[in-house]
Write a protein that holds these residues in place. Structure first.
Motif, mmCIF file in Angstrom:
data_model
loop_
_atom_site.group_PDB
_atom_site.id
_atom_site.type_symbol
_atom_site.label_atom_id
_atom_site.label_comp_id
_atom_site.label_asym_id
_atom_site.label_seq_id
_atom_site.Cartn_x
_atom_site.Cartn_y
_atom_site.Cartn_z
ATOM 1 N N TYR A 106 0.828 -1.211 0.000
ATOM 2 C CA TYR A 106 0.000 0.000 0.000
ATOM 3 C C TYR A 106 0.861 1.259 0.000
ATOM 4 O O TYR A 106 1.862 1.344 0.706
ATOM 5 N N LEU A 107 0.466 2.233 -0.802
ATOM 6 C CA LEU A 107 1.127 3.537 -0.814
ATOM 7 C C LEU A 107 0.084 4.618 -1.073
ATOM 8 O O LEU A 107 -0.209 4.961 -2.215
ATOM 9 N N ARG A 108 -0.540 5.117 -0.008
ATOM 10 C CA ARG A 108 -1.518 6.206 -0.059
ATOM 11 C C ARG A 108 -2.490 6.059 -1.238
ATOM 12 O O ARG A 108 -2.555 6.877 -2.140
ATOM 13 N N GLY A 109 -3.250 4.975 -1.216
ATOM 14 C CA GLY A 109 -4.271 4.716 -2.228
ATOM 15 C C GLY A 109 -3.803 3.895 -3.397
ATOM 16 O O GLY A 109 -4.631 3.422 -4.184
ATOM 17 N N ALA A 110 -2.505 3.709 -3.551
ATOM 18 C CA ALA A 110 -1.952 2.961 -4.680
ATOM 19 C C ALA A 110 -1.599 1.538 -4.265
ATOM 20 O O ALA A 110 -1.329 1.271 -3.089
ATOM 21 N N TRP A 111 -1.590 0.642 -5.256
ATOM 22 C CA TRP A 111 -1.130 -0.734 -5.044
ATOM 23 C C TRP A 111 0.151 -0.887 -5.849
ATOM 24 O O TRP A 111 0.140 -0.896 -7.073
ATOM 25 N N VAL A 160 7.067 2.414 -11.848
ATOM 26 C CA VAL A 160 7.360 3.357 -10.784
ATOM 27 C C VAL A 160 5.997 3.875 -10.346
ATOM 28 O O VAL A 160 5.235 4.388 -11.169
ATOM 29 N N THR A 161 5.662 3.708 -9.081
ATOM 30 C CA THR A 161 4.327 4.035 -8.591
ATOM 31 C C THR A 161 4.408 5.174 -7.586
ATOM 32 O O THR A 161 5.296 5.188 -6.723
ATOM 33 N N PHE A 162 3.464 6.101 -7.682
ATOM 34 C CA PHE A 162 3.384 7.250 -6.788
ATOM 35 C C PHE A 162 2.063 7.211 -6.023
ATOM 36 O O PHE A 162 1.100 6.574 -6.457
ATOM 37 N N PRO A 163 1.978 7.901 -4.886
ATOM 38 C CA PRO A 163 0.688 7.994 -4.182
ATOM 39 C C PRO A 163 -0.354 8.686 -5.056
ATOM 40 O O PRO A 163 -0.022 9.414 -6.001
ATOM 41 N N LEU A 164 -1.612 8.453 -4.731
ATOM 42 C CA LEU A 164 -2.686 9.148 -5.436
ATOM 43 C C LEU A 164 -2.683 10.624 -5.053
ATOM 44 O O LEU A 164 -2.630 10.970 -3.881
ATOM 45 N N LEU A 165 -2.746 11.479 -6.064
ATOM 46 C CA LEU A 165 -2.791 12.927 -5.832
ATOM 47 C C LEU A 165 -4.059 13.500 -6.437
ATOM 48 O O LEU A 165 -4.035 14.401 -7.264
ATOM 49 N N GLY A 166 -5.200 12.941 -6.056
ATOM 50 C CA GLY A 166 -6.481 13.438 -6.549
ATOM 51 C C GLY A 166 -6.740 13.009 -7.981
ATOM 52 O O GLY A 166 -6.262 11.981 -8.448
ATOM 53 N N ASP A 167 -7.487 13.841 -8.718
ATOM 54 C CA ASP A 167 -7.913 13.485 -10.070
ATOM 55 C C ASP A 167 -6.991 14.047 -11.148
ATOM 56 O O ASP A 167 -7.275 13.918 -12.331
ATOM 57 N N VAL A 224 -10.541 2.275 -5.327
ATOM 58 C CA VAL A 224 -9.927 2.689 -4.060
ATOM 59 C C VAL A 224 -10.908 2.808 -2.889
ATOM 60 O O VAL A 224 -10.509 3.233 -1.808
ATOM 61 N N LEU A 225 -12.162 2.450 -3.083
ATOM 62 C CA LEU A 225 -13.136 2.727 -2.028
ATOM 63 C C LEU A 225 -12.857 1.934 -0.754
ATOM 64 O O LEU A 225 -12.980 2.463 0.353
ATOM 65 N N MET A 226 -12.502 0.662 -0.877
ATOM 66 C CA MET A 226 -12.170 -0.122 0.318
ATOM 67 C C MET A 226 -10.954 0.469 1.026
ATOM 68 O O MET A 226 -10.892 0.528 2.255
ATOM 69 N N ASP A 227 -9.962 0.919 0.246
ATOM 70 C CA ASP A 227 -8.789 1.562 0.837
ATOM 71 C C ASP A 227 -9.171 2.842 1.566
ATOM 72 O O ASP A 227 -8.650 3.136 2.645
ATOM 73 N N TYR A 228 -10.058 3.605 0.975
ATOM 74 C CA TYR A 228 -10.428 4.888 1.571
ATOM 75 C C TYR A 228 -11.139 4.675 2.905
ATOM 76 O O TYR A 228 -10.880 5.382 3.882
ATOM 77 N N VAL A 229 -12.022 3.690 2.952
ATOM 78 C CA VAL A 229 -12.730 3.388 4.196
ATOM 79 C C VAL A 229 -11.748 2.889 5.255
ATOM 80 O O VAL A 229 -11.844 3.258 6.428
ATOM 81 N N GLN A 230 -10.786 2.081 4.848
ATOM 82 C CA GLN A 230 -9.843 1.475 5.802
ATOM 83 C C GLN A 230 -8.769 2.448 6.254
ATOM 84 O O GLN A 230 -8.478 2.566 7.450
ATOM 85 N N PHE A 231 -8.163 3.185 5.307
ATOM 86 C CA PHE A 231 -6.989 3.995 5.625
ATOM 87 C C PHE A 231 -7.260 5.495 5.551
ATOM 88 O O PHE A 231 -6.767 6.253 6.379
ATOM 89 N N GLY A 232 -7.971 5.949 4.521
ATOM 90 C CA GLY A 232 -8.396 7.338 4.433
ATOM 91 C C GLY A 232 -7.289 8.370 4.374
ATOM 92 O O GLY A 232 -7.492 9.512 4.788
ATOM 93 N N ASP A 233 -6.103 8.011 3.846
ATOM 94 C CA ASP A 233 -4.980 8.945 3.848
ATOM 95 C C ASP A 233 -4.680 9.506 2.458
ATOM 96 O O ASP A 233 -3.552 9.861 2.157
ATOM 97 N N PHE A 234 -5.700 9.570 1.604
ATOM 98 C CA PHE A 234 -5.542 10.158 0.282
ATOM 99 C C PHE A 234 -6.847 10.828 -0.123
ATOM 100 O O PHE A 234 -7.894 10.619 0.505
ATOM 101 N N GLU A 235 -6.778 11.636 -1.149
ATOM 102 C CA GLU A 235 -7.952 12.364 -1.613
ATOM 103 C C GLU A 235 -8.846 11.432 -2.431
ATOM 104 O O GLU A 235 -8.390 10.803 -3.384
ATOM 105 N N LEU A 236 -10.111 11.333 -2.056
ATOM 106 C CA LEU A 236 -11.034 10.436 -2.750
ATOM 107 C C LEU A 236 -11.373 11.014 -4.121
ATOM 108 O O LEU A 236 -11.876 12.129 -4.221
ATOM 109 N N PRO A 237 -11.093 10.285 -5.209
ATOM 110 C CA PRO A 237 -11.426 10.802 -6.539
ATOM 111 C C PRO A 237 -12.933 10.940 -6.731
ATOM 112 O O PRO A 237 -13.732 10.262 -6.075
#
Length: 546
Positions: free
Chosen positions: A233-238, A348-355, A256-269
């Motif tokens: 896991y990396l802030r919404g990314a796999w 190369v994977t980065f955290p989610l930064l919104g839309d 990302v909805l299950m991730d958002y409910v569980q961790f909630g550390d990124f901006e929900l698209p």
């Protein structure tokens, strides 16, 4: 739940009486969210609650009308999947009931007392048909997502219809699956659509089971699943390789909805392509998993053996990921023919930064029949090398191959030099070196790159901006100047004659010497500081903390 319910209330009803024709399950999911939000007085809504419940109930009744009610039919109890052009004439499919059937049990048990008589009767009859269909009566063979859903269904329908034999079958299937996972792990690596089906099915069973022994086993299962998710896991990314990737997994993590409910550390698209009951089913991950996912302080190397599916022979695959607080590099060493040719080798994977942008940078040799706009389907002719913050790939297809090497990069800020691109994205600088001339095209949320011909090589290196500052790199221009002094050395023979050598050599910012060659009897394909990658340190479970 609030966002989906409001969207559902505003959706226009089609002439068929449904909202969606692409997938029948979406109609049930959106109707469930609408009904639940209207029923829950603690959720603030901007619509009339009774009107919303009525609209949701009508939608569910339309769904039940499409169920196969003929006991002599081979698809008895099933629904069609895709509904165009005429839903009532659409062929029945075995997929909807696998997941939707269990979720219908959950929804009925939670909200059924408030249903009006017609809707309650439709649920009771429809679930009876699902139970009688026996779709779940399969022996354990593959230990994949289908069998995970069959196992959960055995537990749910065995309890709902007081079928002790079926319940015991489900309990044994659960124990067999746990034994398989504890010994060798999951074959469906980095696989978001399928992985969430595991989570949904077993969370649904965990919520409803009345047997303490079964509930304890389900707790073990869900703890394991969330530990896997937290590891990658990396802030919404796999991060890392995927055995399968849908359009909402690549090139951007959108499931990302299950991730958002569980961790909630990124901006929900805003866009939510997979709504499968994430607003209903919640199992809190173990504290250790949450700490692992949310509070990374030091980089880690994740070296994992990936078992072949239980029904197949063959050596395990080997997955490598270098994971930091702000990026990850890695993938799978071996090419494998996965379902629908959707294996994703490396990123190369980065955290989610919104839309605003995709969150992956990667290259692949497209399959010959791959659609140009599809950034997923890959061919075989590829060798890879991963080490810490670097990834390299050789694309060694014959001259007659008709596919192209395709790249995808996040938006960010980019500077271009001969054969290279230098980017700034989030907290990261990224260098991309490409052997062949390329054409770069800008899209709303990404850059795509294409090259002529199938033979090519790529090297990518990441560096955290805080680390870069210690090297005198304070902005993108100084990063470019630094990296222009250390370009890789490519040797690619277009003739592919016997004895010809295709190779790339690169010395990273950290001083690591990486060499990648097309394998033959004379030399090994990958060397890191002169040493071959050591697969003996890859385990079915485990993380190396650097």
């Amino acid at each position: 739940m609030h966002k989906i319910a409001h969207k559902a209330f505003q959706l226009p009803v089609l002439e068929s009486g449904l909202w969606f024709h692409n997938d029948i399950r979406d109609n049930f999911y959106y109707a469930s969210y609408l009904y639940a939000a209207a029923e829950d007085k603690e959720i603030e809504v901007a619509f009339d609650r009774e009107a919303a419940k009525d609209k949701a109930a009508k939608m569910m009744l339309e769904i039940f009308k499409l169920q196969d009610r003929n006991p002599s039919s081979p698809t008895f109890g099933h629904w069609p999947l895709h509904l165009d052009p005429i839903p009532k004439e659409a062929p029945k499919n075995t997929l909807p009931v696998e997941l939707m059937g269990s979720l219908m049990v959950y929804f009925y048990k939670r909200y059924g007392t408030g249903f009006h008589d017609v809707l309650r009767g439709a649920f009771e009859q429809g679930l009876q048909y699902v139970y009688q269909s026996n779709f779940y009566r399969k022996r354990m063979e593959h230990y994949h997502h289908h069998e995970a859903k069959y196992t959960a269904a055995k537990l749910l329908f065995g309890q709902l219809f007081d079928d002790r034999e079926l319940l015991e079958d489900g309990q044994q299937s659960l124990q067999d699956t746990l034994a398989r996972l504890s010994q060798v792990g999951m074959s469906e690596y980095g696989c978001l659509p399928w992985f969430w089906h595991w989570v949904q099915a077993f969370t649904c069973a965990w919520e409803l089971t009345e047997d303490s022994v079964i509930r304890t086993a389900l707790t073990r299962m869900l703890d394991y699943l969330w530990d896997v998710r937290a590891t990658y896991y990396l802030r919404g990314a796999w991060v890392g390789a995927h055995s399968r990737a849908w359009w909402h997994d690549l090139p951007k993590d959108q499931n990302v909805l299950m991730d958002y409910v569980q961790f909630g550390d990124f901006e929900l698209p805003e866009e939510m392509p997979r709504t499968e009951f994430a607003g209903f089913l919640f199992y809190e991950a173990p504290q250790s998993a949450r700490e692992l996912a949310l509070h990374r302080t030091e980089p880690v190397e994740i070296k994992c053996k990936v078992p072949r599916p239980a029904a197949e022979a063959g050596e395990p695959l080997h997955s490598y990921v270098y994971l930091t607080r702000d990026y990850a590099v890695g993938g799978i060493w071996e090419r494998a023919e996965e379902f629908d040719n959707e294996q994703h080798r490396f990123s190369v994977t980065f955290p989610l930064l919104g839309d605003r942008s995709v969150n992956r940078a990667y290259f692949f040799l497209a399959a010959e029949m791959n659609a140009p706009e599809d950034l997923r389907h890959q061919s075989g002719f590829t060798e890879v090398l991963y080490y810490q913050n670097c990834a390299a790939a050789l694309f060694t297809a014959p001259a007659t191959y008709r596919g192209q090497v395709v790249g995808c990069l996040p938006k960010g800020d980019w500077l271009e030099a001969a054969g290279s691109l230098y980017g700034s994205y989030g907290n990261i600088f990224l260098a991309v070196h490409i052997e062949q001339p390329f054409k770069r095209e800008e899209h709303e949320d990404r850059w795509t790159l294409t090259t002529s011909g199938a033979g090519n090589a790529v090297v990518m290196e990441c560096i955290d901006k805080a680390v870069a500052e210690g090297l005198g790199i304070t902005e993108l221009t100084s990063f470019m100047a630094k990296m222009e002094q250390r370009k890789p050395v490519f040797h690619l023979s277009r003739s592919k004659d016997a004895g010809s050598e295709w190779s790339v050599e690169y010395i990273s910012l950290r001083g690591n010497r990486l060499e990648l060659k097309e394998p033959n009897e004379n030399f090994s394909k990958a060397l890191i500081n002169g040493i071959q990658p050591d697969y003996s340190r890859y385990f079915y479970h485990g993380i190396d903390f650097l």
